[in-house]
Design a protein around this motif. Structure first.
Motif, PDB file in Angstrom:
ATOM      1  N   GLU A 126       0.826  -1.202   0.000  1.00  0.00           N
ATOM      2  CA  GLU A 126       0.000   0.000   0.000  1.00  0.00           C
ATOM      3  C   GLU A 126       0.862   1.256   0.000  1.00  0.00           C
ATOM      4  OE1 GLU A 126      -3.258  -0.574   2.570  1.00  0.00           O
ATOM      5  OE2 GLU A 126      -3.871   1.521   2.494  1.00  0.00           O
ATOM      6  N   GLU A 127       1.922   1.190   0.809  1.00  0.00           N
ATOM      7  CA  GLU A 127       2.803   2.349   0.886  1.00  0.00           C
ATOM      8  C   GLU A 127       3.494   2.599  -0.455  1.00  0.00           C
ATOM      9  OE1 GLU A 127       6.264   3.875   3.920  1.00  0.00           O
ATOM     10  OE2 GLU A 127       5.004   2.191   4.465  1.00  0.00           O
ATOM     11  N   VAL A 128       3.982   1.471  -1.030  1.00  0.00           N
ATOM     12  CA  VAL A 128       4.656   1.596  -2.329  1.00  0.00           C
ATOM     13  C   VAL A 128       3.678   2.118  -3.373  1.00  0.00           C
ATOM     14  CG1 VAL A 128       5.688   0.251  -4.194  1.00  0.00           C
ATOM     15  CG2 VAL A 128       6.390  -0.156  -1.835  1.00  0.00           C
ATOM     16  N   ALA A 129       2.440   1.561  -3.349  1.00  0.00           N
ATOM     17  CA  ALA A 129       1.441   1.983  -4.331  1.00  0.00           C
ATOM     18  C   ALA A 129       1.120   3.466  -4.163  1.00  0.00           C
ATOM     19  CB  ALA A 129       0.178   1.142  -4.168  1.00  0.00           C
ATOM     20  N   LEU A 133      -5.986   5.246  -9.552  1.00  0.00           N
ATOM     21  CA  LEU A 133      -6.524   4.571  -8.358  1.00  0.00           C
ATOM     22  C   LEU A 133      -6.707   3.080  -8.600  1.00  0.00           C
ATOM     23  CD1 LEU A 133      -9.127   7.178  -7.063  1.00  0.00           C
ATOM     24  CD2 LEU A 133      -7.015   6.481  -5.957  1.00  0.00           C
ATOM     25  N   ARG A 134      -7.164   2.736  -9.798  1.00  0.00           N
ATOM     26  CA  ARG A 134      -7.307   1.305 -10.131  1.00  0.00           C
ATOM     27  C   ARG A 134      -5.943   0.628 -10.130  1.00  0.00           C
ATOM     28  NH1 ARG A 134     -11.349   2.449 -14.939  1.00  0.00           N
ATOM     29  NH2 ARG A 134     -13.296   2.571 -13.784  1.00  0.00           N
ATOM     30  N   LEU A 135      -4.971   1.337 -10.713  1.00  0.00           N
ATOM     31  CA  LEU A 135      -3.605   0.792 -10.730  1.00  0.00           C
ATOM     32  C   LEU A 135      -3.103   0.581  -9.301  1.00  0.00           C
ATOM     33  CD1 LEU A 135      -1.032   0.124 -12.367  1.00  0.00           C
ATOM     34  CD2 LEU A 135      -0.386   2.529 -12.144  1.00  0.00           C
ATOM     35  N   ARG A 136      -3.408   1.551  -8.445  1.00  0.00           N
ATOM     36  CA  ARG A 136      -2.982   1.434  -7.045  1.00  0.00           C
ATOM     37  C   ARG A 136      -3.644   0.220  -6.383  1.00  0.00           C
ATOM     38  NH1 ARG A 136      -4.630   2.568  -2.066  1.00  0.00           N
ATOM     39  NH2 ARG A 136      -3.095   3.371  -0.569  1.00  0.00           N
ATOM     40  N   GLU A 137      -4.927   0.027  -6.660  1.00  0.00           N
ATOM     41  CA  GLU A 137      -5.624  -1.121  -6.073  1.00  0.00           C
ATOM     42  C   GLU A 137      -4.991  -2.435  -6.532  1.00  0.00           C
ATOM     43  OE1 GLU A 137      -9.782  -0.928  -6.847  1.00  0.00           O
ATOM     44  OE2 GLU A 137     -10.025   0.922  -5.707  1.00  0.00           O
ATOM     45  N   GLU A 138      -4.635  -2.485  -7.815  1.00  0.00           N
ATOM     46  CA  GLU A 138      -3.990  -3.708  -8.338  1.00  0.00           C
ATOM     47  C   GLU A 138      -2.642  -3.927  -7.665  1.00  0.00           C
ATOM     48  OE1 GLU A 138      -3.829  -3.727 -12.561  1.00  0.00           O
ATOM     49  OE2 GLU A 138      -5.999  -3.550 -12.779  1.00  0.00           O
TER      50      GLU A 138
END
Lengths: 200, 180
Positions: free
Chosen positions: A162-165, B171-176
């Motif tokens: 999550e942090e990396v994302a 945001l979708r990329l982050r969720e993936e």
């Protein structure tokens, strides 16, 4: 006692026969001596009287000494036999008691052995139970620890991802904000309109 | 719920009158301008909301504003009625309900189109046509800007949203990425 009375009787008879056997000799010796001179033993009436006295003495002794002695000896023998019988009975009783004690000891030893075996069995069962419980508890704790470690690892990985994302997203936003031109915006809007038409 | 119901009652009455005088859209536009003015002028908003100020003073001030805005009589009267009834705070809800009733009456849909930068007129027109083709109804757009979208467009029609913004894609990329 019978043996003592027999011995005493044979001693009295021996004395009598000796006195009778010696009488002729003593008479002859007394005759010879009387003819010539006085000897050591002079055969005369005195000898006979002495012999008679002896016989009487023997009879008296037999009557007044031998019989009470015989009775005393018989009583003593009976007492001894009774004492022996009692001793035998006591010995037999003691032996029986000893046997009983021995049997009781054997029974007690068996009971003690059984109790010891039971106690050992119970101790062993308790030991096995405690061992099983301990093993199960340790396995449970191990499983819990593994689950906790796994959950913590998953949580840490998720947090890291999550942090990396988030960092990637922030970087991408900054990059897009700087690099997107008006032409790019227009192209994106046109693309949106085309995609919207394709969603039928 | 009660406020929403009250706003709908006001809106329905206004629609009936505006439809009779064929002023449905102009009234909506003028109401929108007045709402925008209240949003922009905090002092004015507080003035109308202050219960210690006499209602006639509020009406006097309102009349001056209405004159400056050159509101048509229907709009002007309706706003005065709201003000005298102490319901000016419900104006925004009334406007939304009014727009919904007008669209329903005219058989059209309002599409709120939000983009990071203003859309070109021809792009807006193509988008409107696409939406009409898809929905089978007349569609009109209300354009808004939100730089937070980064790029792309978001269209909302009622409760339906077509999100083609870069922000949503990121945001979708982050969720993936988070899901791994």
């Amino acid at each position: 006692m019978a043996r003592v009375s027999g011995w005493f009787r044979w001693a009295a008879v021996g004395c009598f026969l000796t006195a009778v056997g010696l009488a002729p000799a003593l008479v002859e010796a007394a005759a010879e001596g009387g003819s010539e001179e006085q000897g050591i033993i002079n055969l005369n009436i005195t000898i006979l009287i002495q012999a008679l006295n002896l016989i009487i003495l023997i009879l008296l002794l037999s009557r007044f000494l031998y019989n009470p002695l015989k009775q005393f000896m018989a009583d003593r023998a009976a007492g001894i036999e009774r004492a022996l019988a009692e001793a035998k009975l006591a010995r037999e009783s003691a032996a029986r008691a000893q046997e009983e004690y021995r049997a009781q000891i054997v029974v007690t030893q068996r009971e003690v052995g059984a109790l010891r075996e039971q106690a050992q069995r119970e101790v062993e069962e308790e030991r096995q139970r405690l061992l099983r419980a301990s093993r199960e508890e340790s396995q449970r704790l191990l499983a819990e620890a593994r689950a906790a470690i796994e959950a913590e690892t998953k949580r840490a990985r998720a947090s890291l991802r999550e942090e990396v994302a988030t960092l990637i997203l922030a970087a991408a936003e900054r990059l897009l904000g700087r690099s997107l031109t008006g032409e790019d915006q227009k192209r994106l809007a046109e693309q949106y309109v085309r995609d919207l038409g394709g969603k039928n | 719920m009660i406020a929403g119901s009250l706003a709908k009652r006001y809106a329905r009455a206004l629609v009936e009158v505006a439809a009779t005088s064929r002023e449905l859209d102009p009234v909506a536009r003028e109401l929108g301008e007045f709402v925008a003015l209240l949003h922009a002028e905090r002092q004015l908003r507080l003035f109308f909301a202050n219960p210690s100020i006499q209602r006639r003073d509020k009406v006097g001030a309102y009349e001056q504003i209405a004159t400056k805005l050159a509101l048509r009589p229907l709009t002007r009267t309706f706003l005065r009625v709201l003000l005298e009834a102490g319901r000016l705070g419900e104006l925004e809800n009334v406007l939304r309900a009014y727009e919904g009733l007008v669209d329903e009456r005219l058989g059209r849909l309002k599409a709120v189109v939000t983009s990071a930068v203003p859309l070109a007129a021809e792009t807006q027109e193509r988008l409107r046509q696409r939406l009409q083709e898809q929905l089978g109804k007349q569609v009109y757009l209300e354009a808004r800007q939100d730089p937070g979208l980064l790029g792309g467009v978001v269209t909302r029609i009622g409760s339906v949203v077509y999100d083609g913004s870069l922000k949503m894609q990121l945001l979708r990329l982050r969720e993936e990425l988070v899901r791994g």
